[in-house]
Write a protein that holds these residues in place. Structure first.
Motif, PDB file in Angstrom:
ATOM      1  N   CYS A  44     -11.684  11.854 -20.751  1.00 37.46           N
ATOM      2  CA  CYS A  44     -11.088  11.629 -19.438  1.00 37.46           C
ATOM      3  C   CYS A  44      -9.717  12.538 -19.223  1.00 37.46           C
ATOM      4  O   CYS A  44      -8.755  12.372 -20.464  1.00 37.46           O
ATOM      5  N   CYS A  47      -6.598   9.967 -19.584  1.00 41.56           N
ATOM      6  CA  CYS A  47      -6.218   9.572 -20.779  1.00 41.56           C
ATOM      7  C   CYS A  47      -5.846  10.505 -22.017  1.00 41.56           C
ATOM      8  O   CYS A  47      -5.301  10.190 -22.941  1.00 41.56           O
ATOM      9  N   ARG A  51     -13.420   8.778 -23.715  1.00 39.44           N
ATOM     10  CA  ARG A  51     -13.681   7.331 -23.063  1.00 39.44           C
ATOM     11  C   ARG A  51     -14.969   6.986 -22.572  1.00 39.44           C
ATOM     12  O   ARG A  51     -15.453   7.756 -22.497  1.00 39.44           O
ATOM     13  N   CYS A  64     -13.869   6.300 -15.811  1.00 40.96           N
ATOM     14  CA  CYS A  64     -13.276   5.963 -17.208  1.00 40.96           C
ATOM     15  C   CYS A  64     -13.014   4.406 -17.253  1.00 40.96           C
ATOM     16  O   CYS A  64     -12.348   3.781 -16.261  1.00 40.96           O
ATOM     17  N   CYS A  67      -8.780   3.861 -17.414  1.00 41.86           N
ATOM     18  CA  CYS A  67      -8.008   4.091 -16.045  1.00 41.86           C
ATOM     19  C   CYS A  67      -8.696   4.443 -14.781  1.00 41.86           C
ATOM     20  O   CYS A  67      -8.030   4.491 -13.932  1.00 41.86           O
TER      21      CYS A  67
HETATM   22 ZN   LIG Z   1      -9.047   7.389 -18.374  1.00 40.09          ZN
END
Ligand SMILES: [Zn+2]
Length: 309
Positions: A44, A47, A51, A64, A67
């Motif tokens: 991701c 992030c 993920r 994701c 997030c």
């Molecule tokens: Zn993410």
């Protein structure tokens, strides 16, 4: 040369199998996602770490779990930015890998309802994946031959006449009982022809060619490190009508030419020299996997699911 072989049952992949595996766009998207992000795992951007991602309802995207940042399995592939349903793309790949003589844009247009222009673009994109640029023919015996495409005498065996600029030279190197490399070349000079042989034929190989002077140095070639490549060179005199003299023949390469001739002549009618290499790629790809049955479709799919450069 007989190219069509009966395919063992376990290697068969019929239209029914295709429709069962890929009943709709969602199934194709899921397949593509699994190839690119196995188990939904992908980096991701936000992030900054791997993920797990989940499918976003109603969109060809995955988000994701942490997030919500979205990624598309199509990004970077030949499917990116295409408004054509994924199933149509998959179907086109299936058709291309399951017919022996190729398939025309007209046919996919008829069967799926996309416009001719779209169908043509789909095939061009798929063909662009099928190059076998780095293939090394591991011999021990190969046949090298050149022919000409286009011009007045389509696939006539004669060499072009002075000023005959329309013909496009093609060179094929066929491993007996094995694989083939076929290239559109700028000319049929010794440098071009021996360059291809050096690139694609394993050192020590037995190389059959016709008597053209451009092949004269085949037996004396050296690799980039200066070491002799030790090709054993045999020539066959086409001009005198001697086609088969014991083991000295070029039947394998003739078989490949006739396949190309039937295919491009019969299915594609006229191919612009600009795209000729991509058609050669398609025929070569199929020829090199002619004993693989359904693995052929898998090979195309595999390449399609990779990001393109
Ligand atoms: Zn993410």
């Amino acid at each position: 040369m007989k190219v069509k072989q009966s395919i063992p049952k376990k290697l068969r992949y019929t239209m029914r199998d295709f429709n069962k595996q890929f009943p709709n766009d969602a199934a194709c998207l899921e397949h593509l996602k699994e190839q690119r992000f196995p188990g939904g795992m992908a980096k991701c951007e936000k992030c900054g770490v791997e993920r797990k991602h989940h499918h976003v309802t109603g969109r060809p995207a995955y988000a994701c779990d942490y997030c919500g940042t979205m990624i598309s399995p199509m990004a970077g592939t030949i499917f990116e930015k295409s408004s054509t349903p994924l199933k149509t793309w998959y179907y086109a790949m299936y058709l291309m890998s399951s017919t022996r003589c190729g398939i025309s844009a007209k046919q996919i247009q008829r069967e799926t309802g996309v416009t001719y222009k779209t169908a043509w673009r789909i095939f061009r994109q798929i063909r662009s994946l099928l190059s076998e640029e780095d293939l090394c023919l591991e011999g021990p015996t190969v046949e090298v031959d050149e022919t000409y495409f286009g011009g007045v005498r389509k696939f006539g065996r004669g060499r072009p006449m002075r000023g005959d600029k329309k013909k496009t030279p093609i060179v094929a190197i066929v491993q007996r009982g094995g694989k083939v490399v076929a290239k559109v070349v700028p000319d049929v000079s010794g440098q071009t022809l021996t360059g291809l042989i050096k690139k694609h034929v394993i050192p020590g190989g037995l190389v059959y060619t016709d008597e053209m002077g451009a092949y004269r140095r085949v037996g004396f070639l050296r690799g980039s490190d200066g070491k002799p490549l030790d090709y054993r060179h045999r020539t066959i005199r086409h001009a005198s009508g001697v086609y088969v003299h014991h083991d000295i023949h070029t039947n394998s390469v003739e078989g490949f030419w006739s396949l190309i001739k039937r295919g491009i002549g019969g299915v594609y009618h006229s191919v612009s020299p600009k795209y000729l290499q991509t058609y050669l790629n398609e025929y070569t790809f199929r020829y090199n996997r002619r004993f693989e049955g359904n693995l052929q479709f898998k090979s195309v799919l595999e390449r399609a699911c990779r990001a393109v450069a």
